[in-house]
Write a protein that holds these residues in place. Structure first.
Motif, mmCIF file in Angstrom:
data_model
loop_
_atom_site.group_PDB
_atom_site.id
_atom_site.type_symbol
_atom_site.label_atom_id
_atom_site.label_comp_id
_atom_site.label_asym_id
_atom_site.label_seq_id
_atom_site.Cartn_x
_atom_site.Cartn_y
_atom_site.Cartn_z
ATOM 1 N N ALA A 43 0.836 -1.204 0.000
ATOM 2 C CA ALA A 43 0.000 0.000 0.000
ATOM 3 C C ALA A 43 0.871 1.256 0.000
ATOM 4 N N THR A 44 1.960 1.218 0.732
ATOM 5 C CA THR A 44 2.869 2.357 0.789
ATOM 6 C C THR A 44 3.509 2.618 -0.569
ATOM 7 N N ASP A 45 3.885 1.560 -1.272
ATOM 8 C CA ASP A 45 4.473 1.733 -2.602
ATOM 9 C C ASP A 45 3.484 2.396 -3.552
ATOM 10 N N THR A 46 2.221 1.989 -3.476
ATOM 11 C CA THR A 46 1.192 2.590 -4.322
ATOM 12 C C THR A 46 1.034 4.074 -4.000
ATOM 13 N N LEU A 47 1.007 4.402 -2.722
ATOM 14 C CA LEU A 47 0.853 5.806 -2.331
ATOM 15 C C LEU A 47 2.083 6.632 -2.687
ATOM 16 N N LYS A 48 3.267 6.038 -2.603
ATOM 17 C CA LYS A 48 4.479 6.759 -2.997
ATOM 18 C C LYS A 48 4.459 7.078 -4.488
ATOM 19 N N ALA A 49 4.012 6.122 -5.298
ATOM 20 C CA ALA A 49 3.920 6.367 -6.739
ATOM 21 C C ALA A 49 2.925 7.485 -7.029
ATOM 22 N N ARG A 50 1.808 7.489 -6.315
ATOM 23 C CA ARG A 50 0.804 8.546 -6.489
ATOM 24 C C ARG A 50 1.381 9.895 -6.084
ATOM 25 N N ASN A 51 2.096 9.937 -4.971
ATOM 26 C CA ASN A 51 2.713 11.186 -4.525
ATOM 27 C C ASN A 51 3.738 11.689 -5.529
ATOM 28 N N ASP A 52 4.497 10.780 -6.124
ATOM 29 C CA ASP A 52 5.480 11.177 -7.135
ATOM 30 C C ASP A 52 4.798 11.791 -8.354
ATOM 31 N N ARG A 53 3.683 11.178 -8.786
ATOM 32 C CA ARG A 53 2.937 11.745 -9.919
ATOM 33 C C ARG A 53 2.401 13.129 -9.591
ATOM 34 N N LEU A 54 1.860 13.287 -8.379
ATOM 35 C CA LEU A 54 1.323 14.593 -7.983
ATOM 36 C C LEU A 54 2.431 15.631 -7.860
ATOM 37 N N ALA A 55 3.590 15.223 -7.352
ATOM 38 C CA ALA A 55 4.711 16.162 -7.248
ATOM 39 C C ALA A 55 5.175 16.603 -8.629
ATOM 40 N N ALA A 56 5.218 15.690 -9.575
ATOM 41 C CA ALA A 56 5.602 16.043 -10.943
ATOM 42 C C ALA A 56 4.577 16.989 -11.553
ATOM 43 N N GLU A 57 3.300 16.762 -11.272
ATOM 44 C CA GLU A 57 2.260 17.647 -11.792
ATOM 45 C C GLU A 57 2.382 19.042 -11.188
ATOM 46 N N VAL A 58 2.711 19.126 -9.905
ATOM 47 C CA VAL A 58 2.898 20.424 -9.251
ATOM 48 C C VAL A 58 4.060 21.170 -9.894
ATOM 49 N N VAL A 59 5.157 20.472 -10.149
ATOM 50 C CA VAL A 59 6.310 21.109 -10.791
ATOM 51 C C VAL A 59 5.929 21.608 -12.179
ATOM 52 N N ASP A 60 5.179 20.789 -12.934
ATOM 53 C CA ASP A 60 4.733 21.213 -14.262
ATOM 54 C C ASP A 60 3.844 22.454 -14.184
ATOM 55 N N LEU A 61 2.936 22.462 -13.218
ATOM 56 C CA LEU A 61 2.032 23.607 -13.096
ATOM 57 C C LEU A 61 2.777 24.868 -12.670
ATOM 58 N N LYS A 62 3.806 24.722 -11.864
ATOM 59 C CA LYS A 62 4.573 25.894 -11.430
ATOM 60 C C LYS A 62 5.488 26.417 -12.527
ATOM 61 N N ASN A 63 6.030 25.539 -13.360
ATOM 62 C CA ASN A 63 7.066 25.936 -14.314
ATOM 63 C C ASN A 63 6.553 26.231 -15.718
ATOM 64 N N GLY A 64 5.548 25.533 -16.178
ATOM 65 C CA GLY A 64 5.182 25.687 -17.571
ATOM 66 C C GLY A 64 3.718 26.012 -17.775
ATOM 67 N N LEU A 65 3.461 26.694 -18.878
ATOM 68 C CA LEU A 65 2.083 27.035 -19.219
ATOM 69 C C LEU A 65 1.375 25.898 -19.935
ATOM 70 N N ASP A 66 2.130 24.953 -20.486
ATOM 71 C CA ASP A 66 1.499 23.840 -21.202
ATOM 72 C C ASP A 66 0.631 23.006 -20.267
ATOM 73 N N ALA A 67 1.117 22.739 -19.072
ATOM 74 C CA ALA A 67 0.339 21.945 -18.125
ATOM 75 C C ALA A 67 -0.904 22.698 -17.685
ATOM 76 N N ILE A 68 -0.776 24.006 -17.492
ATOM 77 C CA ILE A 68 -1.934 24.809 -17.093
ATOM 78 C C ILE A 68 -2.972 24.826 -18.211
ATOM 79 N N GLU A 69 -2.499 24.989 -19.457
ATOM 80 C CA GLU A 69 -3.416 24.992 -20.594
ATOM 81 C C GLU A 69 -4.129 23.646 -20.741
ATOM 82 N N GLU A 70 -3.370 22.568 -20.585
ATOM 83 C CA GLU A 70 -3.973 21.238 -20.681
ATOM 84 C C GLU A 70 -5.023 21.043 -19.598
#
Length: 107
Positions: A43-70
């Motif tokens: 269960a922890t591995d699944t949650l860690k993978a989810r957290n990694d995806r969310l962290a990558a999405e946060v970085v995309d939203l902070k750095n680029g307009l493409d993620a915001i547009e999408e």
């Protein structure tokens, strides 16, 4: 006399073996705890993978307009000024979100 000493030692050995296998903090409890730990690790591995995806999405939203547009297109159906909007009724799509269901087409 030696018979009694040997008998007492055998009985004590039997009691110690019983406590080892079936008593509190024995092998059975260890196996149960190990099984629970393995389940929680999965269960922890699944949650860690989810957290990694969310962290990558946060970085995309902070750095680029493409993620915001999408995100704006898929969540609220926004269209840019230089695009044509076509609505095709009764069309099934596989993607989720209002933008995917509206049939937005770039010229």
């Amino acid at each position: 006399m030696w018979k009694w000493v040997i008998l007492v030692l055998v009985v004590m050995l039997g009691l110690m073996q019983y406590r080892l296998w079936f008593g509190e903090s024995g092998v059975r409890e260890f196996n149960d705890i190990q099984a629970r730990a393995d389940t929680l690790e999965g269960a922890t591995d699944t949650l860690k993978a989810r957290n990694d995806r969310l962290a990558a999405e946060v970085v995309d939203l902070k750095n680029g307009l493409d993620a915001i547009e999408e995100r704006a297109r898929s969540d609220i159906g926004m269209v840019r000024r230089d695009e044509q909007f076509y609505w095709v009724p009764d069309v099934e799509t596989d993607r989720r979100g209002p933008a995917a269901q509206t049939g937005v087409v770039r010229p």
